[in-house]
Scaffold this active site. Sequence first.
Site, short mmCIF file in Angstrom:
data_model
loop_
_atom_site.label_atom_id
_atom_site.label_comp_id
_atom_site.label_asym_id
_atom_site.label_seq_id
_atom_site.Cartn_x
_atom_site.Cartn_y
_atom_site.Cartn_z
N ASN A 97 -33.69 34.92 -96.36
CA ASN A 97 -32.31 35.04 -96.82
C ASN A 97 -32.01 36.53 -96.87
O ASN A 97 -32.47 37.22 -97.77
CB ASN A 97 -32.16 34.40 -98.20
CG ASN A 97 -30.78 34.65 -98.79
OD1 ASN A 97 -29.87 35.14 -98.10
ND2 ASN A 97 -30.60 34.31 -100.05
N LYS A 111 -29.29 37.99 -97.43
CA LYS A 111 -28.25 38.37 -98.40
C LYS A 111 -27.25 39.33 -97.73
O LYS A 111 -26.92 39.14 -96.57
CB LYS A 111 -28.91 38.93 -99.67
CG LYS A 111 -29.99 37.97 -100.20
CD LYS A 111 -30.52 38.31 -101.54
CE LYS A 111 -31.56 37.25 -101.95
NZ LYS A 111 -32.08 37.46 -103.29
N HIS A 117 -26.99 29.09 -103.69
CA HIS A 117 -27.88 30.18 -104.11
C HIS A 117 -27.46 30.68 -105.49
O HIS A 117 -26.28 30.74 -105.81
CB HIS A 117 -27.85 31.33 -103.09
CG HIS A 117 -28.94 32.30 -103.33
ND1 HIS A 117 -28.83 33.31 -104.26
CD2 HIS A 117 -30.19 32.39 -102.81
CE1 HIS A 117 -29.97 33.99 -104.29
NE2 HIS A 117 -30.81 33.46 -103.42
N GLY A 153 -35.70 38.80 -106.83
CA GLY A 153 -35.47 40.24 -106.72
C GLY A 153 -36.05 41.05 -107.88
O GLY A 153 -35.72 42.22 -108.05
N GLY A 174 -36.34 36.58 -99.84
CA GLY A 174 -35.29 37.60 -99.84
C GLY A 174 -35.82 38.91 -99.30
O GLY A 174 -35.94 39.11 -98.09
P1 13P Z 1 -36.45 37.81 -103.34
O1 13P Z 1 -37.50 37.29 -102.40
O2 13P Z 1 -35.92 39.16 -102.95
O3 13P Z 1 -36.88 37.72 -104.77
O4 13P Z 1 -35.19 36.83 -103.19
C1 13P Z 1 -35.40 35.47 -103.25
C2 13P Z 1 -34.16 34.78 -102.87
O5 13P Z 1 -33.17 34.83 -103.58
C3 13P Z 1 -34.14 34.04 -101.61
O6 13P Z 1 -33.00 33.27 -101.53
#
Ligand code: 13P
Length: 255
Positions: free
Chosen positions: A13, A15, A98, A176, A237
């Site tokens: 993802n 983002k 999400h 995150g 992420g």
């Molecule tokens: P991270 O791997 O950066 O913690 O994010 C996870 C996420 O939200 C995937 O959709």
Amino acid sequence: MNKALRRPVIAGNWKMNKTPDEAKALIEEMKPLVADADCDVVVCVPYVDIPAALEATAGSNIKVGAENCHWAESGAFTAEISAPMLKAVGVPYVIIGHSERRQYFGETDVTVNKRTKAALASGLKVILCVGELLEQREQGITEEVVRYQTKIALGDVSAEDLKNVIIAYEPVWAIGTGRTATAEQANEVNAAIRACIAELYGKDAADATVIQYGGSMNAKNAAELLAQPDVDGGLIGGASLKAQDFSVIVKAASV
Ligand code: 13P
């Protein structure tokens, strides 16, 4: 519950990261590293990166996804993108629900359900995200929260359409933050979600449903998380923005 019935899915993802040129470069770097994956590999990218991502992944084993879609087919919904639009450009996957959409953009379980149904009606595969907040975990209501989210999100989704749904368990406190759920915590909640699917659709459907874990999954912790009996892949992420790290996770899912 038989893990062998399910093919793992590792999805990135991205983002709000990467321009089209950067997307192309990252995918070109990833392609040889994941070419021999024995799992499904998906990169979910910003809308504007979709054409570049589709072009760069053509002929490879990497599939492209979007990060959301609207529930209406078309209409006065400024800045939204519909499921038929995604289908028309050739995107096979879409993330729905999400936690960042829920936290920052007012998504509710009801809109998540509407978007899920619209995506499925257009023939998209849905990566449906559920997960508890830190205070909910501390209150001991994690299982109730994910069951509630899962049940509402899947309202009016047929058993046939469920075959095109992947569920991603993403504890909000682990996203995150570098703070990953332990393998046991991830497996416990994934198993609870699977039990909820079994109540709704029967054991065979539950056994066939891919349930990912997401939240600070990285090259170091992926193998332990992915070895859990109810963890069928990951939604990644930060680590999905680094070709090398992402490929280590893909390899960990391929054993
Ligand atoms: P991270 O791997 O950066 O913690 O994010 C996870 C996420 O939200 C995937 O959709």
